[in-house]
Motif scaffolding. Structure first.
Motif: not given
Length: 255
Positions: A174-181
């Motif tokens: 989730l952290g990686a996904s949030y950072g990408l968006v």
């Protein structure tokens, strides 16, 4: 310590079908909308404009999906699981680690052609170009951390340890996904599509791990040794009774 007997129970067929059908249908729907430039894409673009706010924190979180970060974590889990399985003497001890490595290799093999076919442009926060759907960084994070979790779960002794490991895995993805968006590297649908694709891959690995990591499929050597008396061991009580003379029988002469 291998997984307990309660975890060995086969999952209901309906649950497995749902686990595979929902992400597959959702992935197909998102892909169709991206190719057709449908209303879901326009909603995705409006949502991205609200969420994008590049900062240093989002940059660091997006880096969790880098190959240089995620692959070493998976490599450690691969080595640990392979050693533990081999020490138990399990048949095909190498299969879970090999399956996880194969899934990781499948990520670029699946994502890159999809990027070429959909040719989706990036957000205004990145240079002009295409090939942003689905998110490769999200897929790398989900498969690397997810595979590592599935490989390590059977060897954790307590429920708290297993739940903590799953929580860490979810937090990393989730952290990686949030950072990408948040950083603007990907549209939200790019990330969501990668979640769906990786759910299918991880479900296949989960089924594979259960077939190898489950105890009780072969009799442990200690049990086989205890089944027959070794040299110098006394006979069982039934044998000792049959060897002693019954009532009315004369005792053998003492030499």
């Amino acid at each position: 310590m291998p997984i307990s007997a309660n975890q060995d129970r086969a999952a209901p067929p309906g649950f497995l079908a749902l686990l595979l059908a929902l992400p597959a249908v959702l992935f197909a729907l998102i892909t169709w909308q991206v190719v057709a430039d449908g209303p879901l894409v326009r909603l995705d673009e409006r949502l991205s404009r609200v969420l994008v706010d590049p900062d240093h924190c989002s940059e660091l979180l997006a880096d969790l999906g880098n190959v240089q970060v995620a692959i070493p974590v998976l490599a450690v889990a691969l080595g640990y699981a392979a050693v533990r399985h081999r020490r138990t003497g399990a048949d095909r001890w190498w299969l879970p680690a090999a399956g996880a490595a194969l899934l990781m290799a499948l990520v670029p093999a699946l994502v890159v052609p999809l990027k070429e076919l959909t040719a989706r442009p990036g957000t205004p926060a990145v240079p002009p170009g295409t090939g942003y759907y689905p998110s490769g960084h999200t897929a790398t994070a989900a498969v690397a951390y997810g595979c590592a979790t599935l490989l390590l779960l059977p060897w954790l002794r307590t429920t708290l340890a297993r739940r903590s490991l799953v929580a860490v895995c979810v937090a990393l993805v989730l952290g990686a996904s949030y950072g990408l968006v948040r950083r603007g590297y990907h549209w939200p649908l790019d990330v969501l599509a990668s979640w769906c694709l990786c759910t299918l891959l991880l479900a296949a690995l989960w089924l594979l791990v259960r077939t190898v990591a489950t105890p009780g499929r072969s009799q442990p050597p200690s049990d086989r040794r205890s089944a027959s008396p070794g040299p110098g061991r006394s006979q069982p009580p039934s044998d000792r009774r049959s060897a002693s003379p019954g009532p009315g029988r004369s005792q053998p002469p003492v030499a």
